[in-house]
Write an enzyme that holds these catalytic residues in place. Structure first.
Site, PDB file in Angstrom:
ATOM      1  N   ASP A 198     -56.114  20.468 -61.100  1.00 38.73           N
ATOM      2  CA  ASP A 198     -56.547  20.281 -59.717  1.00 38.73           C
ATOM      3  C   ASP A 198     -56.225  21.501 -58.865  1.00 38.73           C
ATOM      4  OD1 ASP A 198     -53.807  19.807 -59.920  1.00 38.73           O
ATOM      5  OD2 ASP A 198     -53.963  17.686 -59.460  1.00 38.73           O
ATOM      6  N   ASN A 205     -47.228   7.253 -56.433  1.00 39.84           N
ATOM      7  CA  ASN A 205     -48.194   6.151 -56.360  1.00 39.84           C
ATOM      8  C   ASN A 205     -48.983   6.006 -57.660  1.00 39.84           C
ATOM      9  OD1 ASN A 205     -49.828   8.371 -56.340  1.00 39.84           O
ATOM     10  ND2 ASN A 205     -50.818   7.945 -54.381  1.00 39.84           N
ATOM     11  N   HIS A 209     -50.615   8.335 -59.267  1.00 35.77           N
ATOM     12  CA  HIS A 209     -51.814   9.174 -59.464  1.00 35.77           C
ATOM     13  C   HIS A 209     -51.598  10.094 -60.674  1.00 35.77           C
ATOM     14  CE1 HIS A 209     -50.278  12.528 -56.478  1.00 35.77           C
ATOM     15  NE2 HIS A 209     -49.868  12.798 -57.694  1.00 35.77           N
ATOM     16  N   GLU A 248     -56.187   9.340 -56.891  1.00 37.32           N
ATOM     17  CA  GLU A 248     -55.353   8.434 -56.109  1.00 37.32           C
ATOM     18  C   GLU A 248     -55.741   6.976 -56.392  1.00 37.32           C
ATOM     19  OE1 GLU A 248     -52.976   9.897 -54.897  1.00 37.32           O
ATOM     20  OE2 GLU A 248     -53.416  11.428 -53.410  1.00 37.32           O
TER      21      GLU A 248
HETATM   22  C1  F6R Z   1     -50.301  18.409 -60.271  1.00 33.64           C
HETATM   23  C2  F6R Z   1     -50.840  17.058 -60.320  1.00 33.64           C
HETATM   24  C3  F6R Z   1     -50.069  15.895 -59.811  1.00 33.64           C
HETATM   25  C4  F6R Z   1     -48.566  15.948 -60.143  1.00 33.64           C
HETATM   26  C5  F6R Z   1     -47.836  14.748 -59.556  1.00 33.64           C
HETATM   27  C6  F6R Z   1     -46.355  14.803 -59.812  1.00 33.64           C
HETATM   28  O1  F6R Z   1     -51.224  19.349 -60.784  1.00 33.64           O
HETATM   29  O2  F6R Z   1     -51.920  16.908 -60.748  1.00 33.64           O
HETATM   30  O3  F6R Z   1     -50.625  14.720 -60.346  1.00 33.64           O
HETATM   31  O4  F6R Z   1     -48.415  15.979 -61.525  1.00 33.64           O
HETATM   32  O5  F6R Z   1     -48.069  14.685 -58.179  1.00 33.64           O
HETATM   33  O6  F6R Z   1     -45.814  15.890 -59.128  1.00 33.64           O
HETATM   34  P1  F6R Z   1     -44.300  16.345 -59.392  1.00 33.64           P
HETATM   35  O7  F6R Z   1     -44.233  16.788 -60.792  1.00 33.64           O
HETATM   36  O8  F6R Z   1     -44.083  17.464 -58.407  1.00 33.64           O
HETATM   37  O9  F6R Z   1     -43.452  15.147 -59.116  1.00 33.64           O
END
Ligand code: F6R
Length: 240
Positions: free
Chosen positions: A67, A136, A138, A143
């Site tokens: 992303d 959440n 995701h 989301e």
């Molecule tokens: C990042 C992504 C997100 C993260 C998620 C967890 O490229 O796609 O889904 O993997 O938000 O983030 P952290 O690892 O910072 O807790």
């Protein structure tokens, strides 16, 4: 899903790095799907160490990141492009032309997403996708919502995601939109490793593994992917 629980995030990083390194040794021109965020950093550090010791080379590896934010250029210090270069790409021998990102500044987001998905297909698909999980549940920036997404698309970030990530944007407002690989796109990967550490992830991890599959818990779709390995520390696993 195969679930493994470790004491420290460094141990998880070492295990995940070993899986990636084994793949690179087996298939030097493999295609990796990569995530940003805090969760994969120990694995990226361990991969850099292996590269420095001459154990692996990324010279024929191709990567696709999950992303990218909209509204900020690649050169922005908060772009995921910058993050990946600082945390991994600048320290290994990957070729820049083999590094792929969605372009969050593209005028025509739908066209950009089509380009990205077509390129992944052209490269033979993703051999191994690294994922984190949001508070959440995701994955990528998919989301919680009413329907699982398919290909890459432009998404509005949820309040929970903005809350969790806004600390990184000290000098400006955090973008509220991003381009992300879709849920079906992620699930087309031949293998998946998901990393979750810390107690803030415990509920999301529980919902992903123990609850029914629902787009309200995007990561729950991974229950259907038989080559998914989940790496947790004790805090993230505490509700299981
Ligand atoms: C990042 C992504 C997100 C993260 C998620 C967890 O490229 O796609 O889904 O993997 O938000 O983030 P952290 O690892 O910072 O807790």
């Amino acid at each position: 899903m195969k679930i493994s629980v470790y004491d420290t995030k460094e141990q998880i990083g070492a295990e995940v790095a070993k899986i990636i390194a084994d793949l690179i040794k087996r298939k030097p021109d493999c295609v990796l799907g990569l995530a940003t965020g805090a969760s994969p950093i120990p694995a990226y550090k361990a991969l850099i160490e292996m590269y420095k010791k001459g154990e692996i080379s990324f010279k024929d590896v191709t990567t696709f990141n999950l992303d990218e934010y909209c509204q900020i250029p690649r050169s922005d210090k908060n772009s995921y492009f910058t993050f990946m270069h600082e945390e991994l790409f600048d320290h290994i021998d990957i070729k820049e032309e083999n590094v792929n990102f969605l372009d969050g500044t593209a005028q025509d987001a739908a066209q950009e997403c089509k380009r990205y998905d077509a390129l992944i297909d052209k490269k033979g698909g993703i051999d191994l996708q690294v994922l984190g999980i949001g508070n959440n549940a995701h994955i990528g920036f998919n989301e919680p919502t009413e329907r699982f997404s398919s290909g890459s698309y432009k998404t509005k970030l949820s309040n929970s995601t903005i809350e969790a990530n806004k600390m990184y944007f000290q000098n400006g407002e955090m973008p509220h939109y991003a381009l992300t690989m879709g849920v079906s796109g992620i699930c087309k990967s031949k293998a998946i490793v998901l990393i979750a550490t810390g107690e803030k992830k415990a509920q999301a991890v529980y919902n992903m593994i123990k609850k029914d599959i629902t787009p309200h818990v995007p990561a729950s779709i991974l229950q259907r992917h038989d080559k998914t390995a989940v790496f947790l520390d004790k805090a993230a696993a505490s509700l299981l």
